[in-house]
Each structure stands twice: as C-alpha cells, then as structure tokens.
Design a protein around this motif. Structure first.
Motif, PDB file in Angstrom:
ATOM      1  N   ALA A 108      -0.619  17.957   2.490  1.00  0.00           N
ATOM      2  CA  ALA A 108      -0.881  19.296   1.939  1.00  0.00           C
ATOM      3  C   ALA A 108      -1.324  19.226   0.483  1.00  0.00           C
ATOM      4  O   ALA A 108      -2.065  20.095   0.010  1.00  0.00           O
ATOM      5  N   ASN A 109      -0.889  18.205  -0.222  1.00  0.00           N
ATOM      6  CA  ASN A 109      -1.260  18.032  -1.634  1.00  0.00           C
ATOM      7  C   ASN A 109      -2.238  16.879  -1.832  1.00  0.00           C
ATOM      8  O   ASN A 109      -2.340  16.327  -2.933  1.00  0.00           O
ATOM      9  N   GLY A 110      -2.957  16.527  -0.781  1.00  0.00           N
ATOM     10  CA  GLY A 110      -3.994  15.504  -0.900  1.00  0.00           C
ATOM     11  C   GLY A 110      -3.465  14.112  -1.162  1.00  0.00           C
ATOM     12  O   GLY A 110      -4.144  13.310  -1.804  1.00  0.00           O
ATOM     13  N   TYR A 111      -2.243  13.823  -0.654  1.00  0.00           N
ATOM     14  CA  TYR A 111      -1.641  12.486  -0.829  1.00  0.00           C
ATOM     15  C   TYR A 111      -1.609  12.099  -2.315  1.00  0.00           C
ATOM     16  O   TYR A 111      -1.860  10.957  -2.697  1.00  0.00           O
ATOM     17  N   ALA A 112      -1.260  13.067  -3.157  1.00  0.00           N
ATOM     18  CA  ALA A 112      -1.424  12.937  -4.606  1.00  0.00           C
ATOM     19  C   ALA A 112      -0.634  11.790  -5.217  1.00  0.00           C
ATOM     20  O   ALA A 112      -1.046  11.220  -6.238  1.00  0.00           O
ATOM     21  N   ASN A 113       0.498  11.435  -4.645  1.00  0.00           N
ATOM     22  CA  ASN A 113       1.336  10.389  -5.232  1.00  0.00           C
ATOM     23  C   ASN A 113       1.117   9.024  -4.579  1.00  0.00           C
ATOM     24  O   ASN A 113       1.880   8.090  -4.810  1.00  0.00           O
ATOM     25  N   GLY A 114       0.097   8.937  -3.750  1.00  0.00           N
ATOM     26  CA  GLY A 114      -0.289   7.668  -3.156  1.00  0.00           C
ATOM     27  C   GLY A 114      -1.518   7.130  -3.872  1.00  0.00           C
ATOM     28  O   GLY A 114      -1.524   6.979  -5.097  1.00  0.00           O
ATOM     29  N   LYS A 115      -2.560   6.814  -3.126  1.00  0.00           N
ATOM     30  CA  LYS A 115      -3.840   6.368  -3.715  1.00  0.00           C
ATOM     31  C   LYS A 115      -3.664   5.121  -4.584  1.00  0.00           C
ATOM     32  O   LYS A 115      -4.336   4.964  -5.602  1.00  0.00           O
ATOM     33  N   PRO A 160      -5.124   1.457  -8.577  1.00  0.00           N
ATOM     34  CA  PRO A 160      -5.681   2.664  -7.940  1.00  0.00           C
ATOM     35  C   PRO A 160      -6.673   2.295  -6.828  1.00  0.00           C
ATOM     36  O   PRO A 160      -7.561   1.459  -7.017  1.00  0.00           O
ATOM     37  N   VAL A 161      -6.505   2.919  -5.677  1.00  0.00           N
ATOM     38  CA  VAL A 161      -7.431   2.742  -4.556  1.00  0.00           C
ATOM     39  C   VAL A 161      -7.716   4.118  -3.955  1.00  0.00           C
ATOM     40  O   VAL A 161      -7.396   5.136  -4.552  1.00  0.00           O
ATOM     41  N   GLY A 162      -8.308   4.150  -2.770  1.00  0.00           N
ATOM     42  CA  GLY A 162      -8.660   5.415  -2.144  1.00  0.00           C
ATOM     43  C   GLY A 162      -7.470   6.154  -1.576  1.00  0.00           C
ATOM     44  O   GLY A 162      -6.310   5.750  -1.711  1.00  0.00           O
ATOM     45  N   ILE A 163      -7.767   7.248  -0.902  1.00  0.00           N
ATOM     46  CA  ILE A 163      -6.737   8.144  -0.375  1.00  0.00           C
ATOM     47  C   ILE A 163      -6.045   7.533   0.840  1.00  0.00           C
ATOM     48  O   ILE A 163      -6.682   6.993   1.736  1.00  0.00           O
ATOM     49  N   ASN A 164      -4.714   7.602   0.845  1.00  0.00           N
ATOM     50  CA  ASN A 164      -3.904   7.265   2.011  1.00  0.00           C
ATOM     51  C   ASN A 164      -4.082   5.798   2.436  1.00  0.00           C
ATOM     52  O   ASN A 164      -4.413   5.517   3.592  1.00  0.00           O
ATOM     53  N   PRO A 165      -3.832   4.831   1.536  1.00  0.00           N
ATOM     54  CA  PRO A 165      -3.992   3.419   1.903  1.00  0.00           C
ATOM     55  C   PRO A 165      -2.951   2.977   2.932  1.00  0.00           C
ATOM     56  O   PRO A 165      -1.789   3.378   2.873  1.00  0.00           O
ATOM     57  N   SER A 181       0.857  -1.196   0.000  1.00  0.00           N
ATOM     58  CA  SER A 181       0.000   0.000   0.000  1.00  0.00           C
ATOM     59  C   SER A 181       0.888   1.240   0.000  1.00  0.00           C
ATOM     60  O   SER A 181       1.796   1.367   0.812  1.00  0.00           O
ATOM     61  N   ILE A 182       0.620   2.154  -0.927  1.00  0.00           N
ATOM     62  CA  ILE A 182       1.442   3.356  -1.112  1.00  0.00           C
ATOM     63  C   ILE A 182       0.639   4.552  -0.599  1.00  0.00           C
ATOM     64  O   ILE A 182      -0.284   5.030  -1.253  1.00  0.00           O
ATOM     65  N   SER A 183       1.016   5.055   0.575  1.00  0.00           N
ATOM     66  CA  SER A 183       0.188   6.056   1.237  1.00  0.00           C
ATOM     67  C   SER A 183       0.500   7.489   0.825  1.00  0.00           C
ATOM     68  O   SER A 183      -0.378   8.349   0.868  1.00  0.00           O
ATOM     69  N   ASP A 184       1.759   7.791   0.466  1.00  0.00           N
ATOM     70  CA  ASP A 184       2.203   9.179   0.306  1.00  0.00           C
ATOM     71  C   ASP A 184       1.814   9.962   1.551  1.00  0.00           C
ATOM     72  O   ASP A 184       1.362  11.109   1.494  1.00  0.00           O
ATOM     73  N   GLY A 185       2.037   9.330   2.707  1.00  0.00           N
ATOM     74  CA  GLY A 185       1.494   9.811   3.957  1.00  0.00           C
ATOM     75  C   GLY A 185       2.046  11.132   4.462  1.00  0.00           C
ATOM     76  O   GLY A 185       1.440  11.749   5.340  1.00  0.00           O
TER      77      GLY A 185
END
Length: 371
Positions: free
Chosen positions: A186-193, A210-215, A178-182
């Motif tokens: 500030a940028n909405g975890y844009a490089n995660g999801k 692709p999944v939801g925000i901050n997996p 799971s890639i959180s970009d935690g």
C-alpha cells in the motif's frame, strides 16, 4: 552454498592431479565430494491444508544416466513418521547435516542427509531462506531479522536488517540479505528497495545497498557479482534483475523474475502469466555476469519449456539448469514438475513431483579415492 562446494571439489581434484604426476610416491587417499541425489522441496498449499514434502531423485554416476534414477516421494514423512510442516522454503548442506527452513511451522529442521531422519529442530520466526558460509547457518526471518545458528550447539543470535528479508547469499566475505518490505504494498514497499550487506566475521550490518522495488531471490556468479530479482509491484512496475558488483555498484540487467548463475553466466527467465487462463509465457536470456553481454548460445524455448516456473537452480558442478514448475499459473493445488536442461538450454528430463515445487537441494556424499 553451491559455490563453496564447487571450490572444495576443484581443490581436491587439483590435489589428485598433482599426486598422480609422481611415480615414486606411495598411494594416497583423497576424500572426494559426490552428488548422488537431488532433493525436491514441495511447498504444498498452506491455505488448502496441504503439507510440504520432500521428494528424492537418485542420480546416476555417468552423463548418460545422471537423471535416470528412481524418484521417491515424501521421503521425510517416510523416514520420520510425521509431517515436514507448512510452507517449507529451501534447504542447504553444511558439513554432514542438511538444514531445511519451514516458514509457517517457524522452524529449521536439521536432518541426516542420507536417511532424512531428524537430528534436531531449531525454532525461529517465519524463516524465508537459509544459507551457509560453511561455518554457520544463516536464516532470513520474515520479522525483520537475520538469525545465525551455530552448527555444533544450535545456539542462535540475531541482527535487525529491515522488514521482510526474502533471500540470503554469501559472497565477498559478506552475507547479503534482500529486504523486500513485502507486506507494505500500500505504501510502495517504501522500507524495502535495498539489500543489506553483513560482515560475516563481526555479524554486523555494514550498509544498505539501494536496489529496485520489492527485491527477492538472489544468486552469485564465480566473480563475486550478486544478482537480485526486484519483483516490482505486480502491476505497473514489472520485475527486473539487477547486479551488485563487488564494489557495490548497481546495474540493471534485464526484465525477469527468476535467475540462476552457472559459473560466469547469468540465466534470466521472464515469465508472464495470464491470470484469467493460467497460461504462462516464458522468455529466457543468458548473460555474461561481468560484461552483461548477452550470450547467443541459447537453446531455451525450442522445446519442452517449463509451463510455470517457480524457481531456478543448478547442480553442485554447475552443469545443468534446473527449473521447478507448477503445471500452470493457477496450479497451487496440483502436482508440479522439475525440468532439467543443459547449460545451453537443451531439454534433458522432466520429473513429476509434489504440489508447488519450490527449490532443489543436492546433499553431498563423500567417497575415498586411492591414487
């Protein structure tokens, strides 16, 4: 990891059943895995200067006394005369060794599971999670990489997967991260999801799902469905659980921030915290992992609900739901608890453990049976 050992145990027991059907065979020996203890990993409080610890619960050998054994605190320090380290995350068994990731100490301990003595330490950057496919150890490193550790030589190699991988599971001949970009709220975890899918044979990333925000945390049911908690943005977007099927199709399951799978069932805990008082209210739902139909045989919340869940787990035989918990939503510097429930949600046991319990581990012992 629990899936690997469950399959192994069933195979061994099947062999015993077949052997016992013949009256003419000579007695045969079978090595059977047995869970004799539960290790509780307490994170401590890094910012408060409280080190992580391991507590050990001795398990009984019958259903009536399974959870009635002696609880011993700080077994790592007692065995090694030194600190476990800062912010331990989780642990996993592979072969005859126990591997424990320690985030702020930048290492994975390799331990004797019986004595808890150090065999080796493997340096690695901010390890968030460890898992295994039964051959190698895989580490989610907060710097954007997944590291593979050879269990014989401790040699390492790594692949880039995306910013702040949070959890790893093995399913369908692949490793899922799971890639959180935690750190990019500030940028909405844009490089995660997304969840990175890695081929175990080649150790190369094959795709991003692709999944939801901050997996964050994930688990796998016995049909190979991968479930992931998408933590949202801790404000306007609430946490939700999503399912990744074997064909990589993604479906929403329910609101929730903690999950565990038992066989074909998915348990979803949705804990809401009042940050002014520290009170946590938790709702629990159980789903069939394949149909996503809600199971009505649910007795959670009837009595003794864990006050502030931090994680959900199960034993190797997948009979119990185990909840690590703080005493309240602000309890990061107070001793916590482990709550144990039947698979239907009936309360069985409460344990007093160390500060901020975060995960549990079931080391395996092996016994020889003569049939």
């Amino acid at each position: 990891m629990k899936k690997t050992f469950k399959i192994a145990a069933l195979s061994l027991l099947a062999g015993i059943t077949l052997a016992s059907c013949s009256d003419n065979e000579d007695p045969k020996k079978y090595v059977v895995p047995v869970q004799k203890e539960m290790i509780v990993l307490n994170q401590g409080n890094y910012y408060g200067g409280v080190e992580g610890t391991l507590d050990r619960l001795e398990l009984g050998n019958t259903a009536n006394n399974f959870w009635e054994g002696t609880l011993t605190s700080s077994v790592f320090k007692a065995a090694n005369g030194q600190s476990l380290g800062d912010s331990p995350q989780n642990g996993v068994m592979c072969g005859s060794k126990l591997y424990v990731s320690v985030y702020a100490s930048n290492l994975v301990w390799v331990l004797n599971p019986s004595t808890k003595k150090i065999i080796a330490s493997v340096s690695t950057t901010e390890p968030e999670w460890v898992t295994t496919d039964g051959k190698n150890i895989y580490v989610a490193n907060n710097n954007g990489f997944v590291t593979r550790i050879d269990t014989a030589t401790y040699a390492k190699d790594s692949i880039k997967v995306g910013p702040n991988p949070a959890c790893l599971v093995v399913a369908n001949k692949h490793l899922y991260a799971s890639i959180s970009d935690g750190y990019n709220s500030a940028n909405g975890y844009a490089n995660g999801k997304k969840v990175a899918k890695i081929d175990l044979q080649t150790f190369k990333k094959t795709k991003d799902i692709p999944v939801g925000i901050n997996p964050g945390r994930m688990d796998v049911d016995n049909a190979g469905n991968v479930f992931v908690v998408c933590m949202g943005n801790y404000g306007t977007i609430a946490p939700e659980v999503q399912r990744i099927s074997k064909s990589d199709k993604v479906d929403k399951v329910a609101a929730g921030n903690h999950i565990v799978c038992l066989r074909n069932l998915l348990y979803v805990f949705d804990s809401q915290t009042n940050w002014s008082t520290g009170e946590v209210k938790t709702k629990v739902k159980i789903f069939n992992g394949s149909t996503l139909k809600e199971d009505s045989n649910n007795h959670f919340e009837e009595r003794e609900m864990a006050p502030a869940p931090t994680g959900l787990f199960t034993d190797l035989n997948e009979k119990y739901v185990i909840v690590t918990s703080d005493p309240d939503g602000k309890g990061f510097n107070k001793p916590g608890f482990v709550y144990i429930y039947s698979s239907e949600g009936s309360f069985l046991k409460k344990l007093n453990v160390g500060i901020h319990p975060y995960s549990v581990i079931f080391p395996i012992s092996y016994v020889t049976m003569v049939i």
